[in-house]
Design a protein around this motif. Structure first.
Motif, mmCIF file in Angstrom:
data_model
loop_
_atom_site.group_PDB
_atom_site.id
_atom_site.type_symbol
_atom_site.label_atom_id
_atom_site.label_comp_id
_atom_site.label_asym_id
_atom_site.label_seq_id
_atom_site.Cartn_x
_atom_site.Cartn_y
_atom_site.Cartn_z
ATOM 1 N N LEU A 148 0.731 -1.156 0.034
ATOM 2 C CA LEU A 148 0.018 0.286 -0.031
ATOM 3 C C LEU A 148 0.790 1.103 0.046
ATOM 4 N N MET A 173 2.394 1.920 -3.328
ATOM 5 C CA MET A 173 1.381 2.170 -4.403
ATOM 6 C C MET A 173 0.842 3.532 -4.051
ATOM 7 N N THR A 174 0.688 4.261 -2.848
ATOM 8 C CA THR A 174 0.149 5.479 -2.782
ATOM 9 C C THR A 174 1.259 6.669 -2.397
ATOM 10 N N VAL A 233 2.427 8.347 -5.831
ATOM 11 C CA VAL A 233 1.223 9.039 -6.288
ATOM 12 C C VAL A 233 1.106 10.275 -5.809
ATOM 13 N N HIS A 278 3.893 12.688 -6.719
ATOM 14 C CA HIS A 278 3.594 13.040 -7.972
ATOM 15 C C HIS A 278 2.538 14.164 -8.288
ATOM 16 N N LEU A 279 1.520 14.060 -7.373
ATOM 17 C CA LEU A 279 0.481 15.065 -7.412
ATOM 18 C C LEU A 279 1.078 16.528 -6.670
ATOM 19 N N LYS A 314 2.929 23.968 -10.726
ATOM 20 C CA LYS A 314 2.005 24.888 -11.402
ATOM 21 C C LYS A 314 2.015 26.122 -10.538
#
Lengths: 310, 107
Positions: free
Chosen positions: B75, B78-79, B82, B85-86, B93
Protein backbone atom coordinates in the motif's frame (compact mmCIF):
# COMPACT_ATOMS: atom_id res chain seq x y z
CA UNK A 1 -24.67 51.80 -22.00
CA UNK A 2 -24.90 48.32 -23.33
CA UNK A 3 -21.15 47.97 -23.35
CA UNK A 4 -20.75 49.00 -19.72
CA UNK A 5 -23.41 46.57 -18.60
CA UNK A 6 -21.62 43.86 -20.49
CA UNK A 7 -18.38 44.74 -18.76
CA UNK A 8 -20.13 44.62 -15.40
CA UNK A 9 -21.56 41.22 -16.17
CA UNK A 10 -18.18 40.01 -17.34
CA UNK A 11 -16.62 41.18 -14.10
CA UNK A 12 -19.34 39.48 -12.05
CA UNK A 13 -18.79 36.20 -13.86
CA UNK A 14 -15.14 36.38 -12.86
CA UNK A 15 -13.83 37.34 -16.27
CA UNK A 16 -11.50 40.31 -16.57
CA UNK A 17 -12.05 43.48 -18.53
CA UNK A 18 -9.28 45.15 -20.55
CA UNK A 19 -9.11 48.28 -18.38
CA UNK A 20 -8.40 46.27 -15.28
CA UNK A 21 -5.68 44.28 -16.99
CA UNK A 22 -4.02 47.49 -18.11
CA UNK A 23 -4.06 48.80 -14.56
CA UNK A 24 -2.51 45.63 -13.25
CA UNK A 25 0.23 45.83 -15.85
CA UNK A 26 1.16 49.41 -14.97
CA UNK A 27 1.14 48.53 -11.31
CA UNK A 28 3.53 45.65 -11.76
CA UNK A 29 5.85 47.86 -13.85
CA UNK A 30 5.99 50.39 -11.03
CA UNK A 31 6.77 47.68 -8.53
CA UNK A 32 9.64 46.38 -10.67
CA UNK A 33 11.14 49.85 -11.00
CA UNK A 34 10.93 50.41 -7.28
CA UNK A 35 12.66 47.14 -6.66
CA UNK A 36 15.50 48.07 -9.00
CA UNK A 37 15.97 51.44 -7.32
CA UNK A 38 16.05 49.78 -3.96
CA UNK A 39 18.64 47.28 -5.03
CA UNK A 40 20.88 50.01 -6.39
CA UNK A 41 21.20 51.99 -3.19
CA UNK A 42 23.73 50.60 -0.68
CA UNK A 43 21.70 51.49 2.35
CA UNK A 44 18.75 49.38 1.27
CA UNK A 45 21.15 46.55 0.59
CA UNK A 46 22.54 46.78 4.08
CA UNK A 47 19.08 46.86 5.57
CA UNK A 48 18.11 43.79 3.64
CA UNK A 49 21.22 41.95 4.78
CA UNK A 50 20.53 42.79 8.40
CA UNK A 51 16.97 41.59 7.96
CA UNK A 52 18.29 38.34 6.54
CA UNK A 53 20.65 38.02 9.47
CA UNK A 54 17.78 38.62 11.83
CA UNK A 55 15.55 36.12 10.11
CA UNK A 56 17.96 33.27 9.48
CA UNK A 57 20.19 33.94 12.42
CA UNK A 58 23.53 33.64 10.66
CA UNK A 59 25.24 35.80 13.29
CA UNK A 60 27.20 35.20 16.43
CA UNK A 61 24.88 32.90 18.34
CA UNK A 62 24.22 30.47 15.55
CA UNK A 63 26.36 27.57 16.81
CA UNK A 64 24.98 28.01 20.32
CA UNK A 65 21.45 27.85 19.05
CA UNK A 66 22.08 24.82 16.88
CA UNK A 67 23.80 22.99 19.71
CA UNK A 68 21.06 23.82 22.19
CA UNK A 69 18.32 22.71 19.81
CA UNK A 70 20.12 19.44 19.12
CA UNK A 71 20.53 18.92 22.86
CA UNK A 72 16.83 19.59 23.38
CA UNK A 73 15.91 17.06 20.69
CA UNK A 74 18.19 14.41 22.18
CA UNK A 75 16.71 15.05 25.62
CA UNK A 76 13.20 14.65 24.25
CA UNK A 77 14.15 11.41 22.50
CA UNK A 78 15.70 10.01 25.66
CA UNK A 79 12.66 10.95 27.72
CA UNK A 80 10.24 9.35 25.29
CA UNK A 81 12.35 6.19 25.04
CA UNK A 82 12.47 5.97 28.84
CA UNK A 83 8.67 6.29 28.97
CA UNK A 84 8.24 3.55 26.38
CA UNK A 85 10.63 1.27 28.29
CA UNK A 86 8.60 1.88 31.44
CA UNK A 87 5.26 0.90 29.91
CA UNK A 88 3.70 -2.47 30.77
CA UNK A 89 4.05 -5.27 28.26
CA UNK A 90 1.26 -6.03 25.82
CA UNK A 91 -1.29 -8.46 27.20
CA UNK A 92 0.03 -8.50 30.75
CA UNK A 93 -2.59 -9.56 33.27
CA UNK A 94 -1.69 -7.29 36.19
CA UNK A 95 -1.36 -4.09 34.20
CA UNK A 96 -3.87 -1.82 35.93
CA UNK A 97 -4.64 -3.56 39.20
CA UNK A 98 -4.72 -0.35 41.19
CA UNK A 99 -7.58 1.29 39.31
CA UNK A 100 -10.98 0.03 40.41
CA UNK A 101 -12.88 1.37 37.39
CA UNK A 102 -10.64 -0.24 34.79
CA UNK A 103 -10.66 -3.48 36.73
CA UNK A 104 -14.45 -3.49 36.64
CA UNK A 105 -14.46 -2.81 32.90
CA UNK A 106 -11.88 -5.49 32.15
CA UNK A 107 -13.68 -8.10 34.24
CA UNK A 108 -17.33 -7.43 33.49
CA UNK A 109 -17.58 -5.90 29.98
CA UNK A 110 -17.93 -9.27 28.29
CA UNK A 111 -20.79 -10.49 30.48
CA UNK A 112 -22.64 -7.14 30.48
CA UNK A 113 -22.35 -6.19 26.81
CA UNK A 114 -21.22 -9.30 24.97
CA UNK A 115 -18.40 -7.45 23.22
CA UNK A 116 -14.93 -8.96 23.08
CA UNK A 117 -13.59 -5.52 22.19
CA UNK A 118 -13.83 -3.85 25.57
CA UNK A 119 -13.50 -0.33 24.18
CA UNK A 120 -16.57 -0.70 21.96
CA UNK A 121 -18.44 -2.15 24.90
CA UNK A 122 -17.55 0.89 26.97
CA UNK A 123 -18.21 3.65 24.45
CA UNK A 124 -21.40 2.23 22.96
CA UNK A 125 -22.97 0.56 25.98
CA UNK A 126 -21.72 1.90 29.32
CA UNK A 127 -21.17 5.37 27.88
CA UNK A 128 -23.66 5.18 25.03
CA UNK A 129 -25.12 8.60 25.73
CA UNK A 130 -21.71 10.18 25.53
CA UNK A 131 -21.22 8.72 22.04
CA UNK A 132 -24.71 9.86 21.07
CA UNK A 133 -23.72 13.40 22.03
CA UNK A 134 -20.49 13.08 20.05
CA UNK A 135 -22.28 12.08 16.86
CA UNK A 136 -24.68 14.98 17.34
CA UNK A 137 -21.73 17.32 17.79
CA UNK A 138 -20.41 16.14 14.41
CA UNK A 139 -23.81 16.76 12.87
CA UNK A 140 -24.06 20.24 14.39
CA UNK A 141 -20.57 21.08 13.10
CA UNK A 142 -21.60 20.12 9.57
CA UNK A 143 -24.82 22.12 9.93
CA UNK A 144 -22.95 25.26 10.89
CA UNK A 145 -20.48 24.79 8.03
CA UNK A 146 -23.42 24.40 5.64
CA UNK A 147 -24.98 27.60 6.98
CA UNK A 148 -21.72 29.50 6.52
CA UNK A 149 -20.37 28.09 3.28
CA UNK A 150 -23.08 26.50 1.18
CA UNK A 151 -23.78 28.49 -1.97
CA UNK A 152 -27.24 28.95 -3.39
CA UNK A 153 -28.00 26.92 -6.52
CA UNK A 154 -27.54 28.60 -9.86
CA UNK A 155 -31.22 28.91 -10.78
CA UNK A 156 -32.07 30.92 -7.69
CA UNK A 157 -29.21 33.38 -7.68
CA UNK A 158 -27.15 33.73 -10.86
CA UNK A 159 -24.54 36.04 -9.33
CA UNK A 160 -23.46 34.08 -6.30
CA UNK A 161 -22.72 30.84 -8.06
CA UNK A 162 -19.77 31.72 -10.23
CA UNK A 163 -18.04 28.39 -10.71
CA UNK A 164 -19.98 25.75 -12.55
CA UNK A 165 -19.24 22.05 -12.14
CA UNK A 166 -17.58 21.90 -15.53
CA UNK A 167 -15.18 24.71 -14.70
CA UNK A 168 -14.25 23.04 -11.42
CA UNK A 169 -13.80 19.70 -13.09
CA UNK A 170 -11.55 21.32 -15.66
CA UNK A 171 -9.57 22.98 -12.91
CA UNK A 172 -9.15 19.59 -11.31
CA UNK A 173 -7.43 18.31 -14.46
CA UNK A 174 -8.08 14.66 -14.00
CA UNK A 175 -4.79 12.93 -13.45
CA UNK A 176 -4.30 9.62 -15.24
CA UNK A 177 -1.97 8.20 -12.61
CA UNK A 178 -4.29 9.08 -9.74
CA UNK A 179 -7.43 7.83 -11.45
CA UNK A 180 -5.89 4.51 -12.46
CA UNK A 181 -4.55 3.99 -8.95
CA UNK A 182 -7.86 4.83 -7.32
CA UNK A 183 -9.63 2.39 -9.61
CA UNK A 184 -7.76 -0.31 -7.69
CA UNK A 185 -7.68 1.41 -4.33
CA UNK A 186 -11.19 2.86 -3.89
CA UNK A 187 -13.06 -0.48 -3.61
CA UNK A 188 -10.40 -1.80 -1.25
CA UNK A 189 -10.66 1.26 0.97
CA UNK A 190 -14.46 1.05 1.10
CA UNK A 191 -14.29 -2.66 1.87
CA UNK A 192 -11.75 -2.06 4.62
CA UNK A 193 -13.97 0.63 6.17
CA UNK A 194 -17.00 -1.66 6.13
CA UNK A 195 -14.87 -4.44 7.65
CA UNK A 196 -13.75 -2.15 10.48
CA UNK A 197 -17.32 -1.05 11.22
CA UNK A 198 -18.81 -4.54 11.15
CA UNK A 199 -16.03 -6.00 13.29
CA UNK A 200 -16.29 -3.16 15.81
CA UNK A 201 -17.54 -5.38 18.62
CA UNK A 202 -15.00 -8.16 18.21
CA UNK A 203 -11.75 -6.51 17.11
CA UNK A 204 -10.12 -3.08 17.35
CA UNK A 205 -11.98 -0.42 15.41
CA UNK A 206 -15.60 0.61 15.34
CA UNK A 207 -17.89 3.23 13.97
CA UNK A 208 -15.63 6.26 14.24
CA UNK A 209 -12.52 4.79 12.65
CA UNK A 210 -14.37 2.84 9.98
CA UNK A 211 -16.46 5.88 9.08
CA UNK A 212 -13.31 7.97 8.79
CA UNK A 213 -11.83 5.38 6.40
CA UNK A 214 -14.97 5.41 4.23
CA UNK A 215 -15.04 9.22 4.20
CA UNK A 216 -11.40 9.34 3.11
CA UNK A 217 -12.22 6.86 0.35
CA UNK A 218 -15.02 9.12 -0.89
CA UNK A 219 -12.64 12.09 -0.89
CA UNK A 220 -10.14 10.05 -2.94
CA UNK A 221 -12.89 9.18 -5.42
CA UNK A 222 -13.82 12.84 -5.73
CA UNK A 223 -10.27 14.00 -6.34
CA UNK A 224 -9.67 11.23 -8.88
CA UNK A 225 -12.85 11.41 -10.94
CA UNK A 226 -14.41 14.82 -10.34
CA UNK A 227 -17.80 15.99 -9.21
CA UNK A 228 -19.91 14.54 -11.99
CA UNK A 229 -19.05 10.95 -11.24
CA UNK A 230 -19.63 11.22 -7.50
CA UNK A 231 -22.92 13.06 -7.95
CA UNK A 232 -24.32 9.85 -9.35
CA UNK A 233 -24.48 8.36 -5.89
CA UNK A 234 -23.67 11.07 -3.35
CA UNK A 235 -25.53 14.38 -3.38
CA UNK A 236 -26.78 16.82 -0.77
CA UNK A 237 -29.98 14.81 -0.55
CA UNK A 238 -28.05 11.62 0.19
CA UNK A 239 -26.17 13.37 2.95
CA UNK A 240 -29.37 14.72 4.51
CA UNK A 241 -31.19 11.40 4.37
CA UNK A 242 -28.37 9.18 5.57
CA UNK A 243 -27.17 11.45 8.34
CA UNK A 244 -30.57 12.28 9.81
CA UNK A 245 -31.83 8.69 9.56
CA UNK A 246 -28.71 7.31 11.23
CA UNK A 247 -28.94 9.83 14.07
CA UNK A 248 -32.65 9.15 14.55
CA UNK A 249 -32.11 5.39 14.66
CA UNK A 250 -29.23 5.82 17.10
CA UNK A 251 -31.34 8.02 19.37
CA UNK A 252 -34.33 5.68 19.33
CA UNK A 253 -32.29 2.54 19.99
CA UNK A 254 -30.45 4.28 22.80
CA UNK A 255 -33.77 5.45 24.28
CA UNK A 256 -34.99 1.86 24.17
CA UNK A 257 -31.85 0.76 25.96
CA UNK A 258 -32.24 3.48 28.55
CA UNK A 259 -35.86 2.71 29.32
CA UNK A 260 -35.37 -1.03 29.60
CA UNK A 261 -32.12 -0.74 31.52
CA UNK A 262 -33.20 1.97 33.94
CA UNK A 263 -36.54 0.32 34.78
CA UNK A 264 -35.00 -3.12 35.07
CA UNK A 265 -37.15 -4.58 32.31
CA UNK A 266 -35.95 -7.76 30.66
CA UNK A 267 -34.23 -6.91 27.34
CA UNK A 268 -35.46 -9.16 24.53
CA UNK A 269 -32.29 -8.72 22.46
CA UNK A 270 -29.91 -11.52 23.30
CA UNK A 271 -26.21 -10.86 23.57
CA UNK A 272 -25.31 -13.76 21.29
CA UNK A 273 -22.11 -15.74 21.39
CA UNK A 274 -19.16 -13.42 22.00
CA UNK A 275 -16.68 -13.32 19.14
CA UNK A 276 -19.14 -13.53 16.25
CA UNK A 277 -20.31 -10.53 14.25
CA UNK A 278 -23.93 -10.78 15.37
CA UNK A 279 -23.20 -10.49 19.04
CA UNK A 280 -23.35 -7.79 21.64
CA UNK A 281 -27.01 -6.90 21.16
CA UNK A 282 -27.29 -3.34 19.91
CA UNK A 283 -23.57 -2.77 19.41
CA UNK A 284 -23.48 -3.73 15.71
CA UNK A 285 -26.34 -1.42 14.57
CA UNK A 286 -25.00 1.40 16.74
CA UNK A 287 -21.58 0.98 15.15
CA UNK A 288 -23.14 1.13 11.68
CA UNK A 289 -25.07 4.32 12.51
CA UNK A 290 -22.01 6.04 13.94
CA UNK A 291 -19.97 4.98 10.92
CA UNK A 292 -22.53 6.40 8.49
CA UNK A 293 -22.64 9.72 10.33
CA UNK A 294 -18.85 10.02 10.44
CA UNK A 295 -18.39 9.10 6.76
CA UNK A 296 -21.02 11.61 5.62
CA UNK A 297 -19.56 14.30 7.88
CA UNK A 298 -16.01 13.87 6.60
CA UNK A 299 -16.97 13.97 2.95
CA UNK A 300 -19.36 16.88 3.44
CA UNK A 301 -16.84 19.01 5.30
CA UNK A 302 -14.28 18.40 2.53
CA UNK A 303 -16.57 19.26 -0.33
CA UNK A 304 -18.07 22.30 1.41
CA UNK A 305 -14.67 23.80 2.09
CA UNK A 306 -13.52 23.07 -1.43
CA UNK A 307 -16.46 24.13 -3.56
CA UNK A 308 -19.29 25.28 -1.32
CA UNK A 309 -21.69 22.72 -2.68
CA UNK A 310 -22.00 19.01 -3.37
CA UNK B 1 22.17 -20.43 15.30
CA UNK B 2 19.06 -19.50 13.39
CA UNK B 3 18.02 -17.12 16.15
CA UNK B 4 21.33 -15.28 15.96
CA UNK B 5 21.10 -14.94 12.18
CA UNK B 6 17.55 -13.70 12.46
CA UNK B 7 18.52 -11.16 15.11
CA UNK B 8 21.41 -9.95 12.97
CA UNK B 9 19.20 -9.52 9.90
CA UNK B 10 16.55 -7.65 11.88
CA UNK B 11 19.14 -5.39 13.47
CA UNK B 12 20.77 -4.66 10.12
CA UNK B 13 17.44 -3.79 8.51
CA UNK B 14 16.43 -1.53 11.40
CA UNK B 15 19.78 0.27 11.35
CA UNK B 16 19.52 0.71 7.58
CA UNK B 17 16.05 2.19 7.95
CA UNK B 18 17.23 4.57 10.67
CA UNK B 19 20.12 5.72 8.46
CA UNK B 20 17.85 6.20 5.47
CA UNK B 21 15.31 8.08 7.55
CA UNK B 22 18.02 10.38 8.87
CA UNK B 23 19.10 11.02 5.26
CA UNK B 24 15.50 11.93 4.49
CA UNK B 25 15.21 14.29 7.46
CA UNK B 26 18.55 15.89 6.63
CA UNK B 27 17.48 16.40 3.03
CA UNK B 28 14.10 17.83 3.93
CA UNK B 29 15.73 20.40 6.17
CA UNK B 30 18.75 21.08 4.00
CA UNK B 31 17.57 21.35 0.40
CA UNK B 32 16.44 24.76 -0.75
CA UNK B 33 13.76 23.95 -3.33
CA UNK B 34 10.50 22.17 -2.85
CA UNK B 35 11.07 19.52 -5.51
CA UNK B 36 14.43 18.49 -4.00
CA UNK B 37 12.85 18.31 -0.58
CA UNK B 38 10.09 16.15 -2.02
CA UNK B 39 12.67 13.71 -3.36
CA UNK B 40 14.33 13.51 0.04
CA UNK B 41 11.02 12.89 1.76
CA UNK B 42 10.20 10.12 -0.69
CA UNK B 43 13.26 8.16 0.46
CA UNK B 44 11.84 8.05 3.96
CA UNK B 45 8.37 7.28 2.69
CA UNK B 46 9.24 4.24 0.63
CA UNK B 47 12.62 2.63 1.29
CA UNK B 48 12.99 3.35 4.98
CA UNK B 49 9.48 2.23 5.91
CA UNK B 50 9.82 -0.89 3.80
CA UNK B 51 13.04 -1.72 5.66
CA UNK B 52 11.21 -1.48 9.00
CA UNK B 53 8.37 -3.67 7.78
CA UNK B 54 10.81 -6.17 6.29
CA UNK B 55 12.51 -6.36 9.69
CA UNK B 56 9.11 -7.05 11.28
CA UNK B 57 8.42 -9.78 8.71
CA UNK B 58 11.75 -11.47 9.43
CA UNK B 59 11.15 -11.12 13.18
CA UNK B 60 7.70 -12.76 13.16
CA UNK B 61 8.60 -15.47 10.65
CA UNK B 62 6.42 -16.34 7.71
CA UNK B 63 2.81 -16.53 8.83
CA UNK B 64 -0.45 -14.61 8.41
CA UNK B 65 0.81 -11.59 10.33
CA UNK B 66 3.78 -11.17 7.99
CA UNK B 67 1.38 -11.25 5.03
CA UNK B 68 -0.42 -8.30 6.61
CA UNK B 69 2.91 -6.49 7.01
CA UNK B 70 3.59 -7.16 3.35
CA UNK B 71 0.23 -5.58 2.49
CA UNK B 72 1.28 -2.45 4.36
CA UNK B 73 4.44 -2.22 2.24
CA UNK B 74 2.44 -2.73 -0.96
CA UNK B 75 0.00 0.00 0.00
CA UNK B 76 2.78 2.42 0.88
CA UNK B 77 4.61 1.77 -2.39
CA UNK B 78 1.42 2.26 -4.35
CA UNK B 79 0.22 5.43 -2.69
CA UNK B 80 3.36 7.32 -1.75
CA UNK B 81 4.71 7.85 -5.31
CA UNK B 82 1.28 8.98 -6.49
CA UNK B 83 0.96 11.54 -3.73
CA UNK B 84 4.50 12.70 -4.47
CA UNK B 85 3.57 13.04 -8.14
CA UNK B 86 0.53 15.16 -7.27
CA UNK B 87 2.47 17.40 -4.90
CA UNK B 88 5.19 17.92 -7.51
CA UNK B 89 2.53 18.85 -10.08
CA UNK B 90 1.20 21.40 -7.61
CA UNK B 91 4.69 22.80 -7.06
CA UNK B 92 5.29 23.13 -10.80
CA UNK B 93 1.97 24.89 -11.26
CA UNK B 94 2.12 27.30 -8.34
CA UNK B 95 5.83 28.10 -8.00
CA UNK B 96 6.61 31.34 -9.79
CA UNK B 97 10.39 30.90 -10.02
CA UNK B 98 10.34 27.27 -11.07
CA UNK B 99 12.45 27.77 -14.20
CA UNK B 100 15.05 29.77 -12.33
CA UNK B 101 15.23 27.10 -9.65
CA UNK B 102 15.61 24.34 -12.20
CA UNK B 103 18.44 26.20 -13.91
CA UNK B 104 20.16 26.87 -10.62
CA UNK B 105 19.92 23.24 -9.64
CA UNK B 106 21.39 22.10 -12.94
CA UNK B 107 24.49 24.24 -12.65
Amino acid sequence: MKKSSEAFKNWLLSGSDPLEEEMIETLSDDAAEEKQAEEASPRAKKERRSLKQYLYDSGLYRPVRILSSVALCVMLIVMLMATVMDMPYFGQADTLVDSEVSEFYVKHTLEHTGATNIITGIILNFRGFDTLGESHVLFIAVCSVIILLKMTPKEEDPFLHVHSDDALDRKLEKDLILSSLSRILFPLILMFGVYIILNGNISPGGGFSGGAVIGAGLILYLSAYGYKRIQRFFTYKTFKTVSCLALLCYTSSKTFHFVTGANDIHVPISLGTPGTIFSGGLLLPLNIFVGLVVACTMYTLYTLFRKGDF
Amino acid sequence: MLEIVRFAVVAALLIASVVLESFAIFGVNRFRFALNRLHAAAIGDTLSISCVILAAIVYTGFELLSLKYFLIVTLMWMTSPVSGHLISLLVVKTDEDIEKEAKEWKN
